[in-house]
Design an enzyme around this catalytic site. Structure first.
Site, mmCIF file in Angstrom:
data_model
loop_
_atom_site.group_PDB
_atom_site.id
_atom_site.type_symbol
_atom_site.label_atom_id
_atom_site.label_comp_id
_atom_site.label_asym_id
_atom_site.label_seq_id
_atom_site.Cartn_x
_atom_site.Cartn_y
_atom_site.Cartn_z
ATOM 1 N N ASN A 16 11.811 -29.123 42.821
ATOM 2 C CA ASN A 16 11.490 -30.368 42.016
ATOM 3 C C ASN A 16 11.276 -30.012 40.559
ATOM 4 O O ASN A 16 10.079 -29.521 40.215
ATOM 5 C CB ASN A 16 10.101 -30.785 42.643
ATOM 6 C CG ASN A 16 9.778 -32.010 41.745
ATOM 7 O OD1 ASN A 16 10.164 -32.719 40.899
ATOM 8 N ND2 ASN A 16 8.296 -32.427 41.961
ATOM 9 N N TRP A 17 12.308 -30.451 39.829
ATOM 10 C CA TRP A 17 12.055 -29.943 38.345
ATOM 11 C C TRP A 17 11.120 -30.936 37.647
ATOM 12 O O TRP A 17 10.654 -30.692 36.411
ATOM 13 C CB TRP A 17 13.445 -30.117 37.699
ATOM 14 C CG TRP A 17 14.208 -29.100 37.946
ATOM 15 C CD1 TRP A 17 14.091 -27.908 38.655
ATOM 16 C CD2 TRP A 17 15.389 -28.715 37.421
ATOM 17 N NE1 TRP A 17 14.947 -26.896 38.583
ATOM 18 C CE2 TRP A 17 16.019 -27.489 37.755
ATOM 19 C CE3 TRP A 17 16.280 -29.371 36.256
ATOM 20 C CZ2 TRP A 17 17.269 -27.044 37.196
ATOM 21 C CZ3 TRP A 17 17.575 -28.863 35.865
ATOM 22 C CH2 TRP A 17 18.108 -27.868 36.496
ATOM 23 N N LYS A 18 10.609 -31.989 38.302
ATOM 24 C CA LYS A 18 9.652 -32.913 37.576
ATOM 25 C C LYS A 18 10.089 -33.545 36.155
ATOM 26 O O LYS A 18 11.616 -33.481 35.964
ATOM 27 C CB LYS A 18 8.170 -32.289 37.254
ATOM 28 C CG LYS A 18 7.733 -31.670 38.562
ATOM 29 C CD LYS A 18 6.289 -31.225 38.463
ATOM 30 C CE LYS A 18 6.113 -30.466 39.537
ATOM 31 N NZ LYS A 18 4.556 -30.391 39.726
ATOM 32 N N HIS A 63 5.788 -38.515 45.682
ATOM 33 C CA HIS A 63 5.061 -37.146 45.396
ATOM 34 C C HIS A 63 3.949 -37.700 44.796
ATOM 35 O O HIS A 63 3.628 -38.817 44.283
ATOM 36 C CB HIS A 63 6.060 -36.740 44.073
ATOM 37 C CG HIS A 63 5.590 -35.132 43.614
ATOM 38 N ND1 HIS A 63 4.551 -35.079 42.873
ATOM 39 C CD2 HIS A 63 6.067 -34.021 43.856
ATOM 40 C CE1 HIS A 63 4.235 -33.706 42.834
ATOM 41 N NE2 HIS A 63 5.391 -33.180 43.188
ATOM 42 N N GLU A 82 2.457 -36.794 42.293
ATOM 43 C CA GLU A 82 2.297 -37.330 40.807
ATOM 44 C C GLU A 82 2.714 -38.743 40.825
ATOM 45 O O GLU A 82 2.340 -39.477 39.703
ATOM 46 C CB GLU A 82 3.148 -36.473 40.099
ATOM 47 C CG GLU A 82 2.420 -34.964 39.916
ATOM 48 C CD GLU A 82 3.415 -33.819 39.749
ATOM 49 O OE1 GLU A 82 4.436 -34.158 39.276
ATOM 50 O OE2 GLU A 82 3.007 -32.810 39.807
ATOM 51 N N GLU A 97 2.416 -31.469 50.759
ATOM 52 C CA GLU A 97 2.012 -30.953 49.529
ATOM 53 C C GLU A 97 0.481 -31.214 49.236
ATOM 54 O O GLU A 97 0.213 -32.373 48.659
ATOM 55 C CB GLU A 97 2.638 -31.626 48.435
ATOM 56 C CG GLU A 97 4.063 -31.273 48.554
ATOM 57 C CD GLU A 97 5.033 -30.913 47.218
ATOM 58 O OE1 GLU A 97 5.573 -30.191 46.883
ATOM 59 O OE2 GLU A 97 5.055 -32.266 46.542
ATOM 60 N N GLY A 121 1.122 -27.086 41.384
ATOM 61 C CA GLY A 121 0.932 -26.575 39.932
ATOM 62 C C GLY A 121 -0.489 -26.051 39.508
ATOM 63 O O GLY A 121 -0.610 -25.954 38.230
ATOM 64 N N SER A 141 2.593 -24.604 44.659
ATOM 65 C CA SER A 141 2.451 -23.171 44.112
ATOM 66 C C SER A 141 3.148 -22.323 44.974
ATOM 67 O O SER A 141 2.740 -21.066 44.980
ATOM 68 C CB SER A 141 1.123 -22.786 43.776
ATOM 69 O OG SER A 141 0.292 -23.744 42.772
ATOM 70 N N GLY A 150 7.071 -25.319 39.730
ATOM 71 C CA GLY A 150 7.369 -24.582 38.700
ATOM 72 C C GLY A 150 8.297 -23.227 38.950
ATOM 73 O O GLY A 150 9.099 -22.964 38.026
HETATM 74 C C1 PEP Z 1 5.972 -29.930 43.205
HETATM 75 O O1 PEP Z 1 6.067 -30.378 42.327
HETATM 76 O O2 PEP Z 1 6.303 -30.769 44.289
HETATM 77 C C2 PEP Z 1 5.093 -28.530 43.278
HETATM 78 C C3 PEP Z 1 5.030 -28.273 44.654
HETATM 79 O O3 PEP Z 1 4.985 -27.983 42.518
HETATM 80 P P1 PEP Z 1 4.671 -26.435 41.969
HETATM 81 O O4 PEP Z 1 5.454 -25.539 42.883
HETATM 82 O O5 PEP Z 1 4.813 -26.021 40.674
HETATM 83 O O6 PEP Z 1 2.980 -26.245 42.539
#
Ligand code: PEP
Length: 258
Positions: free
Chosen positions: A13-15, A99, A101, A170, A176, A216, A238
């Site tokens: 997931n590049w966001k 998600h 976010e 998640e 993040g 993460s 990330g």
């Molecule tokens: C995500 O954006 O779904 C995610 C898990 O981010 P990260 O791996 O950076 O925690």
């Protein structure tokens, strides 16, 4: 993971990261170091403007490209939005839905449900996210909260279509932040999600559905997380932005399993 019954999926997931030119650069590097094995499905969900470059670069590979959001309506006066059939036509196979976010921007469980139904209708594989906040975990209501998100998110999804849905657990406190759920914590919730799917559908469907962990996940902790029986892959933020790190996670998914 349990490859006998279900697919292992490693999804990035590049966001809101990378331009179309940077996408091209990433894909060029990624293709040269991508593991040859076919143990897991690999998806990269990228910003909408990067989809054409990603699809073009990955055309001859086994990497599926996805979007990070979709509008539930088929067409119409929704300025700035993108419909599921447009994503399909652009070459997408996956779409991340719900998600945390986006939920923080106001997306409700009803919105998530409508988007899941629209994605399935168009032939996309929805990656439906769920997860609790730190306050909810500390209050001991994680299981109830996730159960509710899954039930509401899957409303109206038929027996025939449920196996097309990928669920991503998640925990919000792990996204993040560099703070990962322990393999045991992640396994406990993923096992519960499978039990919810079993009650809503059937044992066969519950056994066949892929449940990912996200929060993460990186090249160092992926192996242990993916060794859990109910964690069928990862949704990676990330670490999916760096080809070498993403490849190491794919390699961790190639570990022996039952
Ligand atoms: C995500 O954006 O779904 C995610 C898990 O981010 P990260 O791996 O950076 O925690």
């Amino acid at each position: 993971m349990n490859r006998k019954y279900r697919k292992t999926v490693i999804a990035g997931n590049w966001k809101m990261n990378k331009t179309p030119s940077e996408t091209k650069e990433f894909m060029t590097q990624f293709k040269t170091i991508m593991p040859k094995g076919r143990w897991c499905d690999v998806a990269l969900c990228v910003p909408a403007v990067c989809i054409p470059a990603a699809v073009r670069a990955m055309r001859e590979t086994r990497v599926g490209i996805g979007a990070e959001n979709v509008n539930a309506n088929p067409s119409g006066a929704y300025t700035g939005e993108i419909a599921a059939n447009m994503l399909v036509d652009a070459g997408c196979k996956y779409v991340i839905i719900g998600h945390s976010e986006r939920r923080a921007m106001g997306e409700t469980d009803a919105d998530v449900n409508a988007k899941v139904l629209a994605a399935l209708e168009a032939g996309l594989t929805p990656i439906m996210c769920c997860g609790e906040s730190l306050e909810q975990r500390e209050a001991g209501i994680t299981e109830e909260w996730i159960t509710m998100q899954i039930k509401l998110g899957l409303q109206g999804v038929s027996e025939e279509k449920i196996r097309k849905v990928i669920i991503a657990y998640e925990p919000i406190w792990a996204i993040g932040t560099g703070r990962t759920a322990t393999p045991e914590q992640a396994q406990e919730v993923c096992e519960n999600i499978r039990a919810v799917v079993r009650k809503l559908y059937s044992s066969k469907n519950a056994r066949a559905i892929s449940i990912l962990y996200g929060g993460s996940m990186n090249e160092k902790n992926a192996y242990e997380l993916l060794a859990q029986p109910d964690i069928d892959g990862g949704l990676i933020g990330g670490a999916s932005l760096v080809p070498e790190k993403f490849v190491k996670i794919i390699e961790a998914a190639n570990q022996p399993t039952v």
